[in-house]
Design a protein around this motif. Structure first.
Motif, PDB file in Angstrom:
ATOM      1  N   GLU A   1      10.670   1.153   3.912  1.00 59.19           N
ATOM      2  CA  GLU A   1       9.548   2.000   3.509  1.00 59.19           C
ATOM      3  C   GLU A   1       9.541   3.327   4.254  1.00 59.19           C
ATOM      4  OE1 GLU A   1       7.515   1.522   0.856  1.00 59.19           O
ATOM      5  OE2 GLU A   1       9.055  -0.018   0.610  1.00 59.19           O
ATOM      6  N   VAL A   2       9.958   3.308   5.514  1.00 54.67           N
ATOM      7  CA  VAL A   2      10.040   4.555   6.275  1.00 54.67           C
ATOM      8  C   VAL A   2      11.026   5.505   5.609  1.00 54.67           C
ATOM      9  CG1 VAL A   2      10.856   5.583   8.432  1.00 54.67           C
ATOM     10  CG2 VAL A   2       9.326   3.602   8.497  1.00 54.67           C
TER      11      VAL A   2
ATOM     12  N   GLY B   1       0.441   3.065   4.368  1.00 60.95           N
ATOM     13  CA  GLY B   1       0.911   1.840   5.007  1.00 60.95           C
ATOM     14  C   GLY B   1       0.292   1.639   6.374  1.00 60.95           C
ATOM     15  N   LEU B   2       0.231   2.711   7.170  1.00 59.55           N
ATOM     16  CA  LEU B   2      -0.347   2.614   8.509  1.00 59.55           C
ATOM     17  C   LEU B   2      -1.828   2.261   8.448  1.00 59.55           C
ATOM     18  CD1 LEU B   2       1.410   5.630  10.234  1.00 59.55           C
ATOM     19  CD2 LEU B   2       1.555   3.248  10.967  1.00 59.55           C
ATOM     20  N   ARG B   3      -2.567   2.899   7.552  1.00 57.21           N
ATOM     21  CA  ARG B   3      -3.997   2.587   7.425  1.00 57.21           C
ATOM     22  C   ARG B   3      -4.206   1.118   7.084  1.00 57.21           C
ATOM     23  NH1 ARG B   3      -4.346   7.665   4.471  1.00 57.21           N
ATOM     24  NH2 ARG B   3      -5.390   9.247   5.754  1.00 57.21           N
TER      25      ARG B   3
ATOM     26  N   ALA C   1       0.827  -1.207   0.000  1.00 56.39           N
ATOM     27  CA  ALA C   1       0.000   0.000   0.000  1.00 56.39           C
ATOM     28  C   ALA C   1       0.860   1.256   0.000  1.00 56.39           C
ATOM     29  CB  ALA C   1      -0.922   0.000   1.218  1.00 56.39           C
ATOM     30  N   SER C   2       1.949   1.212   0.749  1.00 52.54           N
ATOM     31  CA  SER C   2       2.861   2.358   0.804  1.00 52.54           C
ATOM     32  C   SER C   2       3.511   2.613  -0.550  1.00 52.54           C
ATOM     33  CB  SER C   2       3.932   2.091   1.874  1.00 52.54           C
ATOM     34  OG  SER C   2       4.899   3.108   1.893  1.00 52.54           O
ATOM     35  N   ARG C   3       3.985   1.557  -1.179  1.00 53.00           N
ATOM     36  CA  ARG C   3       4.665   1.707  -2.467  1.00 53.00           C
ATOM     37  C   ARG C   3       3.719   2.199  -3.566  1.00 53.00           C
ATOM     38  NH1 ARG C   3       8.346  -3.825  -2.197  1.00 53.00           N
ATOM     39  NH2 ARG C   3       9.850  -3.017  -0.678  1.00 53.00           N
TER      40      ARG C   3
END
Length: 202
Positions: free
Chosen positions: A135-136, A86-88, A70-72
């Motif tokens: 990712e961070v 990503g957190l969601r 999701a982050s990417r």
């Protein structure tokens, strides 16, 4: 041994991990679920505990891959967008994963006690932390490796803590956007202290 037994056993272990838990699953359960035989477990994995450890590793990897994907998907969408996505994703649907969370908690206890069935957990968590740290840094490139690793530990701890809460007090688990709002508020509250220390991130 017939081809496919290894994959069938691993899939069965994942199913039983969710259905029965880590330690309640027996070798005979695995054989029945996979349609294989007892010898296949030893041949492909060495032991029942090692097979369940492989399934646990798959579980942790799945938990990590969902938010990472999701982050990417929103890289380039603006500062904070990948981290927020990503957190969601990481926090969405925790209640629906109750059986998985309980199995992971079993592994934590087993690992802490030195039980072989929990031996795979540290390695699985280290891999998850490394993936989250990557990712961070992609979302916040001004962070160095040590800072990104610390942020990854906080993010994983946030997930695991809320996952634990979801098994006992599910109505107390906030929605993903409420968690993000809380993090923003905490950051703003801590900023003056951070500034007083000269901007150090230690």
């Amino acid at each position: 041994m017939p081809r496919g037994h290894k994959e069938a056993l691993r899939a069965a272990a994942r199913t039983l991990l969710r259905r029965k838990g880590l330690q309640a699953t027996t070798a005979r359960d695995l054989v029945e679920e996979s349609g294989t035989n007892l010898a296949s477990i030893g041949y492909h994995f060495g032991s029942k505990d090692a097979l369940m450890g492989a399934a646990l590793t798959d579980l942790v990897r799945d938990w990590t891959e969902r938010p990472v994907t999701a982050s990417r998907a929103v890289h380039g969408a603006g500062q904070g967008a990948p981290l927020a996505a990503g957190l969601r994703t990481m926090l969405d649907g925790l209640g629906e994963r109750r059986a998985e969370v309980l199995a992971a908690l079993e592994a934590v206890v087993a690992s802490g006690r030195g039980d072989p069935v929990g031996a795979a957990l540290p390695g699985a968590l280290r891999a998850a932390l490394a993936a989250v740290a990557v990712e961070v840094r992609a979302s916040a490139p001004d962070l160095d490796e040590q800072q990104a690793a610390a942020a990854a530990a906080v993010i994983v701890a946030l997930h695991d803590g809320l996952a634990l809460l979801s098994t006992a007090v599910p109505d107390a688990v906030p929605a993903p956007d409420a968690v993000l709002a809380a993090l923003v508020g905490l950051g703003a509250d801590l900023q003056p202290v951070f500034a007083e220390r000269g901007g150090t991130r230690r």
